[in-house]
Structure formats: C-alpha cells, structure tokens
Design a protein around this motif. Structure first.
Motif, PDB file in Angstrom:
ATOM      1  N   ARG A  76      26.786 -43.287 -26.056  1.00 24.27           N
ATOM      2  CA  ARG A  76      26.933 -41.841 -25.881  1.00 24.27           C
ATOM      3  C   ARG A  76      25.803 -41.090 -26.565  1.00 24.27           C
ATOM      4  O   ARG A  76      25.300 -40.091 -26.049  1.00 24.27           O
ATOM      5  N   ASP A  77      25.435 -41.554 -27.757  1.00 26.85           N
ATOM      6  CA  ASP A  77      24.348 -40.904 -28.492  1.00 26.85           C
ATOM      7  C   ASP A  77      23.033 -40.978 -27.720  1.00 26.85           C
ATOM      8  O   ASP A  77      22.272 -40.019 -27.671  1.00 26.85           O
ATOM      9  N   LEU A  78      22.763 -42.121 -27.107  1.00 24.29           N
ATOM     10  CA  LEU A  78      21.529 -42.271 -26.328  1.00 24.29           C
ATOM     11  C   LEU A  78      21.573 -41.482 -25.025  1.00 24.29           C
ATOM     12  O   LEU A  78      20.550 -40.991 -24.558  1.00 24.29           O
ATOM     13  N   ARG A  79      22.760 -41.361 -24.462  1.00 26.40           N
ATOM     14  CA  ARG A  79      22.895 -40.663 -23.183  1.00 26.40           C
ATOM     15  C   ARG A  79      22.436 -39.210 -23.293  1.00 26.40           C
ATOM     16  O   ARG A  79      21.852 -38.660 -22.359  1.00 26.40           O
ATOM     17  N   MET A  80      22.663 -38.576 -24.430  1.00 28.80           N
ATOM     18  CA  MET A  80      22.266 -37.176 -24.597  1.00 28.80           C
ATOM     19  C   MET A  80      20.751 -36.994 -24.443  1.00 28.80           C
ATOM     20  O   MET A  80      20.302 -35.990 -23.902  1.00 28.80           O
ATOM     21  N   VAL A  81      19.977 -37.955 -24.906  1.00 29.51           N
ATOM     22  CA  VAL A  81      18.519 -37.875 -24.755  1.00 29.51           C
ATOM     23  C   VAL A  81      18.153 -37.917 -23.275  1.00 29.51           C
ATOM     24  O   VAL A  81      17.320 -37.142 -22.808  1.00 29.51           O
ATOM     25  N   LYS A  82      18.793 -38.803 -22.531  1.00 29.57           N
ATOM     26  CA  LYS A  82      18.500 -38.912 -21.105  1.00 29.57           C
ATOM     27  C   LYS A  82      18.930 -37.652 -20.350  1.00 29.57           C
ATOM     28  O   LYS A  82      18.237 -37.208 -19.445  1.00 29.57           O
ATOM     29  N   VAL A  83      20.067 -37.071 -20.727  1.00 31.78           N
ATOM     30  CA  VAL A  83      20.526 -35.841 -20.078  1.00 31.78           C
ATOM     31  C   VAL A  83      19.516 -34.724 -20.322  1.00 31.78           C
ATOM     32  O   VAL A  83      19.116 -34.023 -19.398  1.00 31.78           O
ATOM     33  N   GLU A 106      16.397 -35.023 -21.060  1.00 25.96           N
ATOM     34  CA  GLU A 106      15.171 -35.372 -20.351  1.00 25.96           C
ATOM     35  C   GLU A 106      15.286 -35.047 -18.856  1.00 25.96           C
ATOM     36  O   GLU A 106      14.357 -34.514 -18.248  1.00 25.96           O
ATOM     37  N   ASN A 107      16.435 -35.333 -18.264  1.00 28.73           N
ATOM     38  CA  ASN A 107      16.639 -35.068 -16.841  1.00 28.73           C
ATOM     39  C   ASN A 107      16.701 -33.574 -16.539  1.00 28.73           C
ATOM     40  O   ASN A 107      16.212 -33.130 -15.508  1.00 28.73           O
ATOM     41  N   ILE A 108      17.309 -32.813 -17.427  1.00 26.65           N
ATOM     42  CA  ILE A 108      17.435 -31.377 -17.200  1.00 26.65           C
ATOM     43  C   ILE A 108      16.076 -30.689 -17.294  1.00 26.65           C
ATOM     44  O   ILE A 108      15.699 -29.903 -16.438  1.00 26.65           O
ATOM     45  N   SER A 109      15.341 -31.004 -18.351  1.00 24.28           N
ATOM     46  CA  SER A 109      14.072 -30.297 -18.558  1.00 24.28           C
ATOM     47  C   SER A 109      12.877 -31.054 -17.992  1.00 24.28           C
ATOM     48  O   SER A 109      11.762 -30.568 -18.064  1.00 24.28           O
ATOM     49  N   GLY A 110      13.094 -32.229 -17.455  1.00 31.05           N
ATOM     50  CA  GLY A 110      11.997 -33.016 -16.884  1.00 31.05           C
ATOM     51  C   GLY A 110      11.395 -33.966 -17.888  1.00 31.05           C
ATOM     52  O   GLY A 110      11.225 -35.127 -17.623  1.00 31.05           O
ATOM     53  N   THR A 111      11.092 -33.446 -19.071  1.00 30.00           N
ATOM     54  CA  THR A 111      10.532 -34.283 -20.133  1.00 30.00           C
ATOM     55  C   THR A 111      10.434 -33.445 -21.399  1.00 30.00           C
ATOM     56  O   THR A 111      10.595 -32.227 -21.372  1.00 30.00           O
ATOM     57  N   PHE A 112      10.169 -34.092 -22.505  1.00 31.18           N
ATOM     58  CA  PHE A 112       9.886 -33.353 -23.731  1.00 31.18           C
ATOM     59  C   PHE A 112       8.398 -33.001 -23.711  1.00 31.18           C
ATOM     60  O   PHE A 112       7.561 -33.819 -23.378  1.00 31.18           O
ATOM     61  N   GLU A 116       6.361 -32.254 -26.199  1.00 36.14           N
ATOM     62  CA  GLU A 116       5.609 -32.924 -27.257  1.00 36.14           C
ATOM     63  C   GLU A 116       6.519 -33.927 -27.953  1.00 36.14           C
ATOM     64  O   GLU A 116       7.740 -33.778 -27.946  1.00 36.14           O
ATOM     65  N   GLU A 117       5.913 -34.917 -28.564  1.00 34.43           N
ATOM     66  CA  GLU A 117       6.690 -35.942 -29.269  1.00 34.43           C
ATOM     67  C   GLU A 117       7.507 -35.327 -30.398  1.00 34.43           C
ATOM     68  O   GLU A 117       8.641 -35.754 -30.655  1.00 34.43           O
ATOM     69  N   THR A 118       6.958 -34.327 -31.061  1.00 37.72           N
ATOM     70  CA  THR A 118       7.693 -33.689 -32.160  1.00 37.72           C
ATOM     71  C   THR A 118       8.975 -33.018 -31.660  1.00 37.72           C
ATOM     72  O   THR A 118       9.973 -32.991 -32.370  1.00 37.72           O
ATOM     73  N   PHE A 119       8.970 -32.499 -30.421  1.00 36.66           N
ATOM     74  CA  PHE A 119      10.174 -31.909 -29.847  1.00 36.66           C
ATOM     75  C   PHE A 119      11.237 -32.990 -29.632  1.00 36.66           C
ATOM     76  O   PHE A 119      12.417 -32.773 -29.902  1.00 36.66           O
ATOM     77  N   ALA A 120      10.812 -34.135 -29.142  1.00 33.68           N
ATOM     78  CA  ALA A 120      11.743 -35.242 -28.930  1.00 33.68           C
ATOM     79  C   ALA A 120      12.325 -35.712 -30.264  1.00 33.68           C
ATOM     80  O   ALA A 120      13.524 -35.967 -30.376  1.00 33.68           O
ATOM     81  N   GLN A 121      11.488 -35.804 -31.278  1.00 34.83           N
ATOM     82  CA  GLN A 121      11.962 -36.223 -32.599  1.00 34.83           C
ATOM     83  C   GLN A 121      12.959 -35.217 -33.159  1.00 34.83           C
ATOM     84  O   GLN A 121      14.000 -35.603 -33.705  1.00 34.83           O
ATOM     85  N   CYS A 140      16.283 -35.574 -31.397  1.00 32.80           N
ATOM     86  CA  CYS A 140      17.008 -36.774 -31.852  1.00 32.80           C
ATOM     87  C   CYS A 140      17.613 -36.570 -33.240  1.00 32.80           C
ATOM     88  O   CYS A 140      18.742 -36.982 -33.492  1.00 32.80           O
ATOM     89  N   ILE A 141      16.886 -35.941 -34.124  1.00 34.64           N
ATOM     90  CA  ILE A 141      17.414 -35.670 -35.472  1.00 34.64           C
ATOM     91  C   ILE A 141      18.621 -34.742 -35.386  1.00 34.64           C
ATOM     92  O   ILE A 141      19.661 -34.989 -36.016  1.00 34.64           O
ATOM     93  N   THR A 142      18.503 -33.696 -34.583  1.00 35.46           N
ATOM     94  CA  THR A 142      19.606 -32.749 -34.429  1.00 35.46           C
ATOM     95  C   THR A 142      20.833 -33.437 -33.851  1.00 35.46           C
ATOM     96  O   THR A 142      21.954 -33.265 -34.339  1.00 35.46           O
TER      97      THR A 142
END
Length: 96
Positions: free
Chosen positions: A55-62, A64-70, A72-77, A80-82
């Motif tokens: 479930r925790d990993l699924r949120m990253v994919k959701v 990513e799918n909604i916005s297309g991609t992150f 910058e890498e710092t946004f992705a980090q 994930c922290i949040t």
C-alpha cells in the motif's frame, strides 16, 4: 496439519513434469520457515500479510500516474518522506 499439507504439496510438485521449480522452492521455504510463517497465529501484533508495504508503494505509483512524473528527484524524495510520516502516524494511531 501444516506439515502434512506442505508434505503433500511437495510430493505432488516433485512428481510433475516439467518440475515447477519456483513452486517447489516456495513450499520448501514454508517448511524451513514454519515459525515465521505461522507467527501471526501466536502474536497479535504480527499482520497476516505484508500488504502495508504494498500500500505504501502504491501511493507513489498513483501520484506518478496522476501527474505523469515527478519533475525533480527532490520532489519524489519529499513525497516519499511525507508518505512515510503519514503511514507511520496512521500505524501508531496518531493524529496525522
């Protein structure tokens, strides 16, 4: 009963052609790690499955799918922290 079920499964798998190596390895792993596989029966705090990690990993994919991609890498980090903080607070029944 657990041991009998796994012994029966192992016997059936070993007689199959071609040999289903992954299934047989799984049965042997369940036999070898019986204590870990059945721990949820003795200890209430141990979950039956590992779906929380999924479930925790699924949120990253959701996200990513909604916005297309992150962008910058710092946004992705940061995302994930949040999510990690929110998930931890939820697991400990704290107010998010």
């Amino acid at each position: 009963m657990y041991d009998r079920i796994l012994a029966k499964a192992q016997h059936r798998l070993e007689t199959m052609t071609p040999l289903p190596k992954k299934a047989l390895a799984f049965v042997r792993r369940l036999q070898k790690r019986k204590e870990e596989a059945l721990r949820f029966l003795r200890e209430v705090h141990v979950p039956f499955d590992n779906n929380q990690a999924e479930r925790d990993l699924r949120m990253v994919k959701v996200k990513e799918n909604i916005s297309g991609t992150f962008r910058e890498e710092t946004f992705a980090q940061s995302f994930c922290i949040t999510r990690s903080i929110v998930s931890t607070l939820t697991k400990h029944e704290k107010n998010v």
